[in-house]
Every structure is written in structure tokens, then in C-alpha cells.
Scaffold this motif. Structure first.
Motif, mmCIF file in Angstrom:
data_model
loop_
_atom_site.group_PDB
_atom_site.id
_atom_site.type_symbol
_atom_site.label_atom_id
_atom_site.label_comp_id
_atom_site.label_asym_id
_atom_site.label_seq_id
_atom_site.Cartn_x
_atom_site.Cartn_y
_atom_site.Cartn_z
ATOM 1 N N GLY A 168 0.811 -1.211 0.000
ATOM 2 C CA GLY A 168 0.000 0.000 0.000
ATOM 3 C C GLY A 168 0.847 1.265 0.000
ATOM 4 O O GLY A 168 2.049 1.243 0.253
ATOM 5 N N PHE A 169 0.192 2.368 -0.262
ATOM 6 C CA PHE A 169 0.843 3.672 -0.311
ATOM 7 C C PHE A 169 1.454 4.045 1.034
ATOM 8 O O PHE A 169 2.599 4.510 1.107
ATOM 9 N N LEU A 170 0.706 3.864 2.112
ATOM 10 C CA LEU A 170 1.117 4.341 3.423
ATOM 11 C C LEU A 170 2.440 3.735 3.880
ATOM 12 O O LEU A 170 3.300 4.433 4.426
ATOM 13 N N TYR A 171 2.621 2.460 3.645
ATOM 14 C CA TYR A 171 3.848 1.782 4.074
ATOM 15 C C TYR A 171 5.076 2.423 3.428
ATOM 16 O O TYR A 171 6.031 2.811 4.113
ATOM 17 N N SER A 172 5.078 2.540 2.120
ATOM 18 C CA SER A 172 6.232 3.106 1.422
ATOM 19 C C SER A 172 6.394 4.591 1.715
ATOM 20 O O SER A 172 7.509 5.083 1.874
ATOM 21 N N PHE A 173 5.281 5.307 1.816
ATOM 22 C CA PHE A 173 5.355 6.739 2.078
ATOM 23 C C PHE A 173 5.948 7.027 3.459
ATOM 24 O O PHE A 173 6.835 7.878 3.597
ATOM 25 N N LEU A 174 5.475 6.325 4.483
ATOM 26 C CA LEU A 174 5.997 6.557 5.828
ATOM 27 C C LEU A 174 7.468 6.148 5.943
ATOM 28 O O LEU A 174 8.258 6.805 6.617
ATOM 29 N N ASN A 175 7.837 5.063 5.281
ATOM 30 C CA ASN A 175 9.246 4.663 5.255
ATOM 31 C C ASN A 175 10.103 5.720 4.567
ATOM 32 O O ASN A 175 11.188 6.053 5.039
ATOM 33 N N LEU A 176 9.611 6.250 3.462
ATOM 34 C CA LEU A 176 10.335 7.290 2.743
ATOM 35 C C LEU A 176 10.506 8.533 3.606
ATOM 36 O O LEU A 176 11.609 9.060 3.742
ATOM 37 N N LEU A 177 9.435 8.982 4.204
ATOM 38 C CA LEU A 177 9.486 10.181 5.020
ATOM 39 C C LEU A 177 10.408 9.994 6.227
ATOM 40 O O LEU A 177 11.242 10.861 6.526
ATOM 41 N N GLY A 178 10.306 8.865 6.887
ATOM 42 C CA GLY A 178 11.180 8.578 8.027
ATOM 43 C C GLY A 178 12.646 8.552 7.617
ATOM 44 O O GLY A 178 13.503 9.136 8.285
ATOM 45 N N ALA A 179 12.935 7.888 6.510
ATOM 46 C CA ALA A 179 14.320 7.801 6.036
ATOM 47 C C ALA A 179 14.863 9.179 5.651
ATOM 48 O O ALA A 179 16.021 9.494 5.932
ATOM 49 N N LEU A 180 14.032 10.004 5.037
ATOM 50 C CA LEU A 180 14.478 11.355 4.664
ATOM 51 C C LEU A 180 14.779 12.200 5.901
ATOM 52 O O LEU A 180 15.744 12.974 5.910
ATOM 53 N N LEU A 181 13.983 12.049 6.945
ATOM 54 C CA LEU A 181 14.253 12.780 8.182
ATOM 55 C C LEU A 181 15.569 12.320 8.812
ATOM 56 O O LEU A 181 16.349 13.129 9.315
ATOM 57 N N ILE A 182 15.819 11.035 8.761
ATOM 58 C CA ILE A 182 17.079 10.512 9.288
ATOM 59 C C ILE A 182 18.253 11.019 8.448
ATOM 60 O O ILE A 182 19.280 11.443 9.000
ATOM 61 N N VAL A 183 18.111 11.002 7.134
ATOM 62 C CA VAL A 183 19.170 11.523 6.254
ATOM 63 C C VAL A 183 19.450 12.987 6.577
ATOM 64 O O VAL A 183 20.607 13.407 6.643
ATOM 65 N N TYR A 184 18.398 13.750 6.788
ATOM 66 C CA TYR A 184 18.574 15.160 7.137
ATOM 67 C C TYR A 184 19.435 15.300 8.391
ATOM 68 O O TYR A 184 20.378 16.106 8.429
ATOM 69 N N SER A 185 19.131 14.508 9.410
ATOM 70 C CA SER A 185 19.929 14.590 10.644
ATOM 71 C C SER A 185 21.362 14.132 10.411
ATOM 72 O O SER A 185 22.290 14.648 11.030
ATOM 73 N N LEU A 186 21.557 13.186 9.497
ATOM 74 C CA LEU A 186 22.899 12.694 9.210
ATOM 75 C C LEU A 186 23.744 13.727 8.466
ATOM 76 O O LEU A 186 24.972 13.663 8.504
#
Length: 91
Positions: A33-51
Motif C-alpha cells: 500500500g501507499f502508506l507503508y512506502s510513504f511513511l518509510n520514505l518520510l522517516g528515512a528522509l528525516l534521518i538523512v537530514y539529521s545525518l
């Protein structure tokens, strides 16, 4: 941006990825579904930002691929949705 704010952004990203995984395991969301990939993408982007502020190569590499895989999942979801709506129009 100060160090505390950057850490909060990264922790929110981690919480999103973990919550998404928990929702998947508890069968509250579908891995296709959309939600699974979208939330994973958003979470990963936030982590990348902090990195970008607190560099760690190994963490960046895994998050980079997490982003790519999430984008792949969103692309598959979009194609399936488009295909289903096209086939519904033919019936």
C-alpha cells in the motif's frame, strides 16, 4: 539549525520507520500500500537530514537505500493503482 533540533528531526524519522514496521507486523497496513512506502520514505528522509549534520557513513548508506526502496515501492503502488483504474474502466 542547532544540534538538539537536528537530533529531534532524526529521532522523529526513526520513530516513523519503527512505527511503520510495527504497523506492518501487526497487519494494520499493507506492505504493497501507499502508506507503508510513504511513511518509510518520510522517516528515512528525516534521518538523512539529521545525518547531514551528524555524519555517519554507514547510517547514511542504509538510509540512502531505504529511500530508494521506498521510492520503488511508491512507483509500484502507483502503477498498480493506474492499472486497476484502467481495467475498471474497460469492464
Amino acid at each position: 539549525m542547532n544540534s538538539f533540533t537536528v537530533d529531534v528531526v532524526g529521532i522523529v524519522g526513526v520513530a516513523m520507520v519503527l512505527a511503520t514496521y510495527f504497523l506492518l507486523q501487526s497487519e494494520k497496513i499493507d506492505s504493497k500500500g501507499f502508506l507503508y512506502s510513504f511513511l518509510n520514505l518520510l522517516g528515512a528522509l528525516l534521518i538523512v537530514y539529521s545525518l547531514l549534520y551528524n555524519w555517519n557513513l554507514a547510517s547514511f548508506v542504509i538510509e540512502f537505500f531505504w529511500v530508494l526502496i521506498s521510492l520503488y515501492g511508491l512507483k509500484k503502488w502507483y502503477r498498480n493503482k493506474k492499472q486497476k483504474s484502467a481495467s475498471n474502466g474497460l469492464d
